[in-house]
Design a protein around this motif. Structure first.
Motif, short mmCIF file in Angstrom:
data_model
loop_
_atom_site.label_atom_id
_atom_site.label_comp_id
_atom_site.label_asym_id
_atom_site.label_seq_id
_atom_site.Cartn_x
_atom_site.Cartn_y
_atom_site.Cartn_z
N VAL A 112 -85.04 31.25 6.95
CA VAL A 112 -83.96 32.15 7.36
C VAL A 112 -83.39 32.94 6.19
CG1 VAL A 112 -83.38 30.59 9.27
CG2 VAL A 112 -82.06 30.46 7.13
N GLN A 113 -84.09 32.94 5.04
CA GLN A 113 -83.59 33.68 3.88
C GLN A 113 -83.30 35.15 4.18
OE1 GLN A 113 -82.75 32.40 0.75
NE2 GLN A 113 -81.86 34.43 0.59
N PRO A 114 -84.12 35.84 4.98
CA PRO A 114 -83.79 37.25 5.27
C PRO A 114 -82.41 37.42 5.90
CG PRO A 114 -86.07 36.82 5.86
CD PRO A 114 -85.45 35.49 5.52
N ALA A 115 -81.98 36.48 6.73
CA ALA A 115 -80.65 36.59 7.33
C ALA A 115 -79.57 36.45 6.28
CB ALA A 115 -80.49 35.53 8.42
N LEU A 116 -79.76 35.56 5.30
CA LEU A 116 -78.78 35.39 4.24
C LEU A 116 -78.70 36.65 3.38
CD1 LEU A 116 -79.16 32.46 5.23
CD2 LEU A 116 -78.94 31.71 2.86
N GLU A 128 -73.94 38.01 14.39
CA GLU A 128 -75.35 38.31 14.11
C GLU A 128 -75.90 37.39 13.02
OE1 GLU A 128 -75.45 43.09 15.16
OE2 GLU A 128 -74.78 42.40 13.17
N PHE A 129 -75.07 37.13 12.02
CA PHE A 129 -75.50 36.23 10.95
C PHE A 129 -75.80 34.83 11.48
CE2 PHE A 129 -73.88 33.07 7.75
CZ PHE A 129 -75.00 33.09 6.94
N LEU A 130 -74.92 34.29 12.28
CA LEU A 130 -75.12 32.96 12.82
C LEU A 130 -76.35 32.92 13.73
CD1 LEU A 130 -71.43 31.97 13.61
CD2 LEU A 130 -72.84 31.19 11.68
N ALA A 131 -76.57 34.00 14.49
CA ALA A 131 -77.74 34.04 15.37
C ALA A 131 -79.03 34.16 14.56
CB ALA A 131 -77.61 35.20 16.35
N ARG A 140 -75.78 22.91 13.11
CA ARG A 140 -75.09 22.37 14.28
C ARG A 140 -73.64 21.95 14.03
NH1 ARG A 140 -80.06 19.57 15.08
NH2 ARG A 140 -79.10 17.53 14.94
N PHE A 141 -73.17 21.92 12.79
CA PHE A 141 -71.75 21.71 12.53
C PHE A 141 -71.00 23.00 12.87
CE2 PHE A 141 -73.75 18.48 9.88
CZ PHE A 141 -72.96 17.37 10.14
N ASP A 142 -69.70 22.87 13.08
CA ASP A 142 -68.88 24.03 13.38
C ASP A 142 -69.01 25.05 12.25
OD1 ASP A 142 -66.88 25.89 13.89
OD2 ASP A 142 -65.33 24.41 14.30
N PRO A 143 -69.45 26.26 12.53
CA PRO A 143 -69.63 27.23 11.44
C PRO A 143 -68.34 27.58 10.72
CG PRO A 143 -69.88 28.29 13.59
CD PRO A 143 -69.86 26.81 13.83
N GLU A 144 -67.20 27.43 11.41
CA GLU A 144 -65.93 27.77 10.75
C GLU A 144 -65.62 26.85 9.57
OE1 GLU A 144 -63.90 30.35 10.86
OE2 GLU A 144 -65.40 31.23 12.19
#
Length: 319
Positions: A112-116, A128-131, A140-144
């Motif tokens: 997933v490096q391209p998304a980062l 979009e970043f999370l997707a 799977r942990f809360d992204p917040e």
């Protein structure tokens, strides 16, 4: 050798291992062993930074030492917001004195490096970043819990590096062993350095207490070996990702966010980093009231931070 791990630490480690392996049915000073604290007790640690055992560290001197490292490894319990607030404060302080910085993240597999990259460049919304990073599958942990850190990296254009591997790979090694996996399926990860005897003992304790079930004899020994090899693959992947970020930009400081079980006593990622030639490294751990004081022994980390009243006392490092 470190003391026997506490039940709470074992359960935390097992939870993290289970999420990845899918196997559940998860500045040194001499000091002595302390007793398990009552609720709200912080093992006699002073407020702020100290070496394990309680000797206070002065913020400015610690920050200067950290800024001279190649890698600073920040531990965490993944589900604790205070740990991630502390990590962000340390990251901010280090960036202020050493702007050439990169952020290495256990949360993301390499694919997933391209998304980062796109996130840091401001090309993606948070949704979009999370997707695109496949967050809800890979972590799977809360992204917040983490988003303030990711926002800071984007705002300051700090490169974010995905340093983990797919959970399918660690599960495969856990079932079959490292040598049974074809090289082209290892996601580029090299053979890990052999573990220390203490790390092997710690992983064996986890395995024997919670993972063995009715396996006995040779079958059990094979599964134990594979279990340890899966953990070493995990450690090696993160170490190689950190090392790659250092090599990519000589003089860069790489700050890594990694579960504390991979860092304690220098056994996991620090051991693999040393094998890759990274000697300029430091491990920092947060300390909570429910942690076992028996774990607060010489060599646990380079420094620990007492989180008592965190958020009302100010930043984790003053700059």
């Amino acid at each position: 050798m470190p003391t026997k791990p506490s039940k709470a630490l074992l359960l935390s480690a097992i939870t993290a291992l289970a999420l990845t392996l899918g196997v559940l049915g998860p500045f040194s000073h001499a000091l002595g062993v302390r007793s398990i604290p009552a609720a709200g007790n912080y093992c006699g640690l002073p407020a702020g930074w100290s070496v394990p055992g309680g000797t206070l560290l002065e913020d400015t001197a610690l920050l200067a030492r950290l800024s001279e490292q190649s890698a600073v490894l920040l531990g965490e319990r993944h589900d604790r917001l205070e740990h991630h607030r502390w990590q962000l404060d340390v990251l901010r302080a280090l960036h202020a004195v050493h702007p050439d910085i990169a952020l290495a993240l256990e949360m993301f597999p390499r694919r997933v490096q391209p998304a980062l990259d796109a996130w840091v460049e401001g090309e993606l919304s948070e949704a979009e970043f999370l997707a695109q990073s496949d967050w809800h599958k890979v972590w799977r942990f809360d992204p917040e819990l983490y988003m303030d850190i990711f926002r800071f990296a984007r705002d300051k254009r700090i490169p974010m590096r995905a340093v983990n591997v797919e959970s399918d790979l660690t599960r495969l090694v856990g079932r079959e062993g490292f040598d049974a996996v074809p090289t082209d399926e290892l996601e580029g990860v090299g053979r890990p350095a052999p573990p220390s005897a203490a790390y092997t003992d710690w992983l064996t304790t986890i395995y024997q207490m919670h993972l063995v079930g009715n396996r006995v004899g040779e079958h059990s020994e094979r599964h134990l070996r594979n279990f340890i090899e899966a953990q070493l693959l995990w450690d090696r992947s993160m170490a190689e990702g950190i090392h790659g970020a250092i090599v990519e930009s000589p003089g860069r400081l790489v700050v890594a966010l990694i579960g504390s079980g991979h860092l304690r006593h220098g056994h996991g990622v620090p051991h693999q980093l040393a094998d890759l030639g990274v000697s300029a490294q430091a491990t920092l751990l947060p300390w909570d009231a429910d942690f076992d004081c028996n774990e607060l022994v010489d060599g646990l980390a380079d420094a620990v931070y007492n989180l008592r009243d965190y958020g009302t006392r100010g930043p984790a490092l003053d700059v």
